[in-house]
Structure formats: structure tokens, C-alpha cells
Design an enzyme around this catalytic site. Structure first.
Site, mmCIF file in Angstrom:
data_model
loop_
_atom_site.group_PDB
_atom_site.id
_atom_site.type_symbol
_atom_site.label_atom_id
_atom_site.label_comp_id
_atom_site.label_asym_id
_atom_site.label_seq_id
_atom_site.Cartn_x
_atom_site.Cartn_y
_atom_site.Cartn_z
ATOM 1 N N GLU A 186 0.145 1.490 9.301
ATOM 2 C CA GLU A 186 -1.741 2.741 10.446
ATOM 3 C C GLU A 186 -1.119 3.589 11.708
ATOM 4 O O GLU A 186 0.023 2.104 12.092
ATOM 5 C CB GLU A 186 -2.857 1.685 10.724
ATOM 6 C CG GLU A 186 -3.326 1.544 9.239
ATOM 7 C CD GLU A 186 -2.782 0.767 8.119
ATOM 8 O OE1 GLU A 186 -1.652 -0.259 8.070
ATOM 9 O OE2 GLU A 186 -3.043 0.980 6.841
ATOM 10 N N TYR A 189 -9.791 -1.042 -4.743
ATOM 11 C CA TYR A 189 -9.021 -2.555 -4.356
ATOM 12 C C TYR A 189 -8.631 -3.270 -5.566
ATOM 13 O O TYR A 189 -7.822 -4.012 -5.458
ATOM 14 C CB TYR A 189 -9.944 -2.694 -2.836
ATOM 15 C CG TYR A 189 -9.163 -2.472 -1.833
ATOM 16 C CD1 TYR A 189 -9.389 -0.793 -1.779
ATOM 17 C CD2 TYR A 189 -9.149 -3.494 -1.140
ATOM 18 C CE1 TYR A 189 -8.961 -0.667 0.560
ATOM 19 C CE2 TYR A 189 -8.636 -2.675 0.518
ATOM 20 C CZ TYR A 189 -8.360 -1.555 0.657
ATOM 21 O OH TYR A 189 -7.907 -1.426 2.124
ATOM 22 N N CYS A 193 -3.884 6.996 -1.922
ATOM 23 C CA CYS A 193 -5.409 7.279 -2.301
ATOM 24 C C CYS A 193 -6.551 7.912 -1.168
ATOM 25 O O CYS A 193 -7.431 7.851 -1.541
ATOM 26 C CB CYS A 193 -5.883 5.921 -2.614
ATOM 27 S SG CYS A 193 -4.278 5.204 -2.975
ATOM 28 N N THR A 205 -4.467 4.987 7.951
ATOM 29 C CA THR A 205 -3.245 4.422 6.692
ATOM 30 C C THR A 205 -2.562 5.813 6.396
ATOM 31 O O THR A 205 -3.117 6.615 5.835
ATOM 32 C CB THR A 205 -4.207 4.050 5.042
ATOM 33 O OG1 THR A 205 -5.147 3.256 6.413
ATOM 34 C CG2 THR A 205 -2.900 3.534 4.120
ATOM 35 N N CYS A 234 1.013 -0.644 -0.439
ATOM 36 C CA CYS A 234 -0.036 0.056 -0.281
ATOM 37 C C CYS A 234 0.679 1.652 0.317
ATOM 38 O O CYS A 234 2.115 1.810 0.804
ATOM 39 C CB CYS A 234 -0.543 -0.270 1.795
ATOM 40 S SG CYS A 234 -1.774 1.396 1.433
ATOM 41 N N GLU A 247 -5.745 -6.119 6.326
ATOM 42 C CA GLU A 247 -6.522 -5.397 5.729
ATOM 43 C C GLU A 247 -7.116 -5.557 4.286
ATOM 44 O O GLU A 247 -7.922 -4.946 4.567
ATOM 45 C CB GLU A 247 -4.847 -5.011 5.230
ATOM 46 C CG GLU A 247 -5.173 -3.353 4.805
ATOM 47 C CD GLU A 247 -5.417 -3.162 3.614
ATOM 48 O OE1 GLU A 247 -5.482 -2.123 3.627
ATOM 49 O OE2 GLU A 247 -5.674 -4.017 2.914
ATOM 50 N N HIS A 307 -13.353 4.627 -2.424
ATOM 51 C CA HIS A 307 -11.890 3.656 -1.651
ATOM 52 C C HIS A 307 -12.418 1.958 -2.203
ATOM 53 O O HIS A 307 -11.073 1.000 -2.667
ATOM 54 C CB HIS A 307 -11.743 4.286 -0.450
ATOM 55 C CG HIS A 307 -10.208 3.466 0.601
ATOM 56 N ND1 HIS A 307 -9.388 4.739 -0.395
ATOM 57 C CD2 HIS A 307 -9.990 2.373 1.340
ATOM 58 C CE1 HIS A 307 -8.357 3.951 -0.011
ATOM 59 N NE2 HIS A 307 -8.510 3.435 1.330
ATOM 60 N N CYS A 356 -5.382 -2.217 -6.969
ATOM 61 C CA CYS A 356 -4.545 -1.768 -5.475
ATOM 62 C C CYS A 356 -4.081 -3.495 -4.942
ATOM 63 O O CYS A 356 -2.561 -3.654 -5.451
ATOM 64 C CB CYS A 356 -4.713 -0.977 -4.634
ATOM 65 S SG CYS A 356 -5.040 -1.365 -3.139
HETATM 66 FE FE1 SF4 Z 1 -3.517 1.417 0.163
HETATM 67 FE FE2 SF4 Z 1 -4.524 0.476 -1.768
HETATM 68 FE FE3 SF4 Z 1 -6.194 1.294 0.356
HETATM 69 FE FE4 SF4 Z 1 -4.598 2.873 -1.637
HETATM 70 S S1 SF4 Z 1 -6.323 2.070 -1.973
HETATM 71 S S2 SF4 Z 1 -4.609 3.120 0.394
HETATM 72 S S3 SF4 Z 1 -3.372 1.628 -2.177
HETATM 73 S S4 SF4 Z 1 -4.888 -0.557 0.268
HETATM 74 FE FE FE Z 2 -6.275 -0.345 2.096
#
Ligand code: SF4
Ligand code: FE
Length: 484
Positions: free
Chosen positions: A258, A297, A104, A191, A100, A444, A293, A300
């Protein structure tokens, strides 16, 4: 746009209060702490790649506010193309970091707040949107990293914010002054917070009419007076005080780094307040942020899965099983799941629509389905990676043993795989697999961007179950829908 080095230098200038393992760090050295260093490197990738001409199309764009070239992580989506490019960008960065890169969360928080402030103003005659645009322009022009701060600590989950024995279980306004507000409470699982410049506070849930003090959204520097960050532990974090091999991903860390952020009577001037008491819009802001968000996923985690798949394939090659049909079959299963995750995020983006503010928003149902898939498929991808890895992945001796003058020769000899591949390389890939597929990384995937139950709540709201019943009734020739 800042370079990676400028980003890191700017973090040293903060007077931030960060505790790790019960100790307050020196503010200019926070980013050097072994628990934090890798996460900073990973976030710095979002700055570095913006200066790489090969990535320019994904990493940079033009601000609709100023016309300046900006880092995409500070952009408000102006089209479905922007939403799609965001997903492509996330997958690419994950492939380079294997973890990560945190930026984002603030990116999504800014997009959500941009749209919702516009809608509040339309309904209530407030001026939050203009305030927010000024803040966003400042963030874009200085290329700053913003931590999105939504999740409250919540206390007794059976009680509403206003019913808690301790009112601080949800961040709330404790005093309204002529020049601003004072807020108190704590945000959990923050985060990238300790390596950000600002935090964007949002309510954690829809608020009832009598919960106006909890309907607060505002921006605060991460080093504002009254703010303290308490950094969380991770599986295997003791290895961060050792060499690099046993950490698996020593450069970029595992997951996001975190912390719990305590807001102990923090003053926020009015020009940084973007919601204050408009309870009707609290749920909307939560939903807007959550969907943005969740839609990430498949980007990422798709990219992180690419690294896991690559590590599993390398590992198999290193021990001579790469051509076995059952290994190929497992790798294909993993590829199928990673692409499924990616497809869902792309679909949520393709089906995005403009909000009244002009900012584009993802398809809510598909965004939730995509995140829900992550809570299952990542476990399956990691299960197969561990299947390929074998027991040695978790029981192998340490880097210190490999480098020990007495016994190093035995570790070297007995952990050897195919001829020509150094034992150290095999150990490095094994440790990467071990660390990417265990403990904190899995949790996570389950709970980041909201737990599976939060996604199911959205299905009840969005999936049109009544309509589905009508489809069935019509085809079966039963009920009111069947009689046309
Ligand atoms: Fe992290 Fe993925 Fe969330 Fe971006 S979208 S902050 S890379 S977990
Ligand atoms: Fe995350």
C-alpha cells in the site's frame, strides 16, 4: 490480453514518482525495488492466468461493450454467474499467490462507477456514463490495471470535509476550467497503486449539498504531473533485503503493497471526469464500491486461508504431530471458518441483482456480513495456525545462520524434525506461517474494504430491524403487529 511479461514491461514505461523510505525511485526500476517486487509478481498472476487454458472460464470473458475477449478484471458483471465466477477466480488466485493481487480494487471501482454514472445521467441529464464507457473500452482493449482510489486521509474525524481546518484532508476540486478540473488532496492505503497504470478516484463518503467540490470521481494515469506516491512499511519488511527464507512468501509478498498517493494540483480533462458536484450520488458510489469489494473477501481470504491451513498441516507433518487428534481438530476448525467465509461471498453473489445500467450488483447485506466475518474468523484461523506452529515459528534462527559456515551445522541439526524432511524446508514453511499470520496481514483483514464499524453501519440500514420486531410482536401476541 497482456501477458505477465507485457504487464511488467508496460509498468517500466511510466514516469511514475514513487518514494520508498524517503528516497525517490527511478521510474523504470520501481517494480524491482525489494519492497515492491513481490506485489508486482502477485498482480502479474492476474495476467498470467488469463493465458492458462485451464483457468480461461474464470479469468476471461467477453466484453459487453466490444464483444472482444477480455481479462475478467476489466469486465462489468452481466449476470449473477459473473459475480460468482469472480469469487471463484479470487479464491483460485489466492491459492496460487498466498496474498493480495490488488487488481480487484480497480475492478470493483469500475463496476461501481459504471452503474452509478448511468444513474446520475438518468437523474441529471449529464453524459458521464458515455465518458466512462469510452474509458472502460480503452482499459479493456489495452488490458490495463486500475487502482481504485477511495479512502481519503480524513484529518479530524469529528468534522465533515467542509469543516476541516485544512480543506485538502479530502480530495477536492480546486479549480474548474474549460478543459477540465484541477484536484488536490491525498488518498491513503492505495493497494497496488505503484504497479497500476491508472487510478480511479471516488469520493470517500456521502457529501452534503454544500460539499460539491468533494463529490469528485475521475480517472488519472498514476504518473500524471502532480502525482506522488509514498510507499508504506510492513511488518518484517527489512527481511526483503535479505535472502528468501525469512520473508515467508518472497515471490509474492504479504498483503497488497500500500501507499499514500498525493495529488498536488492534478489536472483531469473532462472526458475522464465521471462525477463533479453531484453530491446526491456520492454516498451511492461509496456504497456500491464498498459492497462489491466487501463481497470479495470470502474469495480472496478464503484462498489465502487455504494456504495458511496447508502450511499449518505441512508444519505439523514436518515435526511429527500431523496425526495428533488435537492437530486434526484445529485444522478442521480452520477449514470450517475458511469455507464459511467463501460461502458468504458466494451467497452475496448468488443474490445479486441487475442495476438500472444492466451491471449486476451483489446483495449488500450479505457482502457486509462476509467482510465482517473476515475481521473475526481470519484472526481465529491465524490463531489456530500459530497454535499449531508453536513458539519456534517466531523465534527460529535466520537464513543467514542456516547458511553460516560456522554455526549452520547446528541450525541444521537442532531444527531437524521428522527424518527425511530437510531442515530448510521446515524453516521455509515456518516462516510462511509466521509472515502470513502476523502484523500487516491481520490489520489488512480488519480494515481492508472498510473497518468493522463500516459494516455495522450498513446493518442498521439494511437488516430491517423494525420488521424483525414485528415478527416477534406477532408471535408473542403483543403490540400492533400482534392484533390482526
Ligand atoms: Fe487484495 Fe482481496 Fe482486495 Fe483483491 S479483494 S484487492 S486480493 S484484499
Ligand atoms: Fe484488501
Amino acid at each position: 490480453m497482456k501477458t505477465a511479461q507485457e504487464y511488467k514491461d508496460s509498468l517500466r514505461e511510466r514516469k511514475i514518482r514513487v518514494y520508498v523510505m524517503g528516497e525517490l525511485l527511478e521510474s523504470d526500476k520501481v517494480i524491482d525495488h525489494p519492497f515492491i517486487r513481490g506485489h508486482v509478481n502477485s498482480a502479474a498472476m492476474t495476467y498470467a492466468l488469463a493465458h492458462n487454458s485451464e483457468c480461461a472460464d474464470l479469468m476471461t470473458t467477453t466484453s459487453h461493450l466490444t464483444g472482444h475477449k477480455i481479462n475478467r478484471f476489466t469486465h462489468v458483471h452481466q449476470s449473477t454467474d459473473d459475480l460468482i465466477k469472480k469469487i471463484q477466480m479470487l479464491r483460485m488466485i489466492s491459492q496460487k499467490t498466498g496474498t493480495c493481487y490488488q487488481r480487484c480494487v480497480g475492478f470493483d471501482a469500475m463496476n461501481a462507477t459504471y452503474g452509478v454514472t448511468y444513474e446520475i445521467d438518468q437523474a441529471m441529464g449529464t453524459d458521464y456514463h458515455e465518458r466512462f464507457k469510452k474509458f472502460l473500452t480503452y482499459i479493456q482493449d489495452n488490458d490495463l490495471m486500475v487502482a481504485g482510489a477511495m479512502t481519503d486521509v480524513k484529518g479530524d474525524r469529528s468534522l465533515r470535509p467542509s469543516q476541516q481546518k485544512d480543506p485538502d484532508m479530502f480530495v477536492h476540486v480546486v479549480e474548474k476550467r474549460e478543459d477540465g478540473v484541477i484536484i488536490r488532496g491525498a488518498k491513503a492505503h492505495m493497494t497496488g497503486m505503484v504497479n497500476s497504470h491508472w487510478m480511479l478516484i471516488m469520493p470517500t463518503m456521502g457529501m452534503a449539498e454544500n460539499e460539491g467540490e468533494y463529490a469528485i470521481s475521475c480517472a488519472i494515469p498514476v504518473d500524471a504531473p502532480g502525482v506522488t506516491h509514498i510507499f508504506g512499511r510492513q511488518t518484517n519488511d527489512g527481511r526483503k533485503f535479505e535472502g528468501s527464507i525469512d520473508q515467508g512468501n518472497a515471490n509474492y509478498g504479504i498483503v497488497g503493497g500500500e501507499c499514500m498517493t498525493v495529488l498536488d494540483d492534478v489536472f483531469v480533462p473532462w472526458d475522464k471526469v465521471f462525477m463533479c458536484g453531484e453530491t446526491k450520488f456520492s454516498g451511492l458510489l461509496v456504497e456500491r464500491f464498498a459492497c462489491y469489494h466487501r463481497s470479495n473477501y470470502g474469495g480472496c481470504k478464503g484462498g489465502v486461508s487455504d494456504v495458511v491451513i496447508g502450511a499449518a498441516a505441512l508444519w505439523a507433518d514436518y515435526q511429527g504431530t500431523g496425526k495428533a487428534s488435537h492437530i486434526k481438530d484445529k485444522l478442521n476448525e480452520m477449514i470450517h471458518m475458511a469455507e464459511t467465509l467463501y460461502a458468504c461471498s458466494l451467497a452475496a453473489s448468488c443474490m445479486g441483482k441487475a442495476t438500472p445500467s444492466g451491471a449486476y450488483f451483489v446483495d449488500r447485506l450479505l457482502a457486509n456480513v462476509g467482510k465482517h466475518n473476515v475481521t473475526k474468523l481470519i484472526y481465529d484461523i491465524d490463531r489456530l495456525a500459530q497454535d499449531i506452529g508453536g513458539g519456534i515459528m517466531a523465534t527460529m534462527p535466520s537464513e543467514a545462520d542456516l547458511k553460516n559456515p560456522e554455526i549452520g551445522k547446528w541450525v541444521e541439526k537442532y531444527l531437524q524434525g521428522v527424518d527425511g524432511v530437510p531442515t530448510e524446508d521446515r524453516m521455509r514453511v515456518g516462516r510462511l506461517l509466521e509472515n502470513m499470520t502476523g502484523g500487516t496481514a491481520l490489520v489488512e483483514s480488519m480494515h481492508g474494504a472498510g473497518s468493522p464499524q463500516a459494516q455495522k453501519v450498513m446493518y442498521s440500514k439494511l437488516s430491517g430491524l423494525e420488521e424483525k420486531k414485528k415478527f416477534a410482536a406477532h408471535i408473542a401476541g403483543v403490540g400492533h403487529s400482534g392484533k390482526e
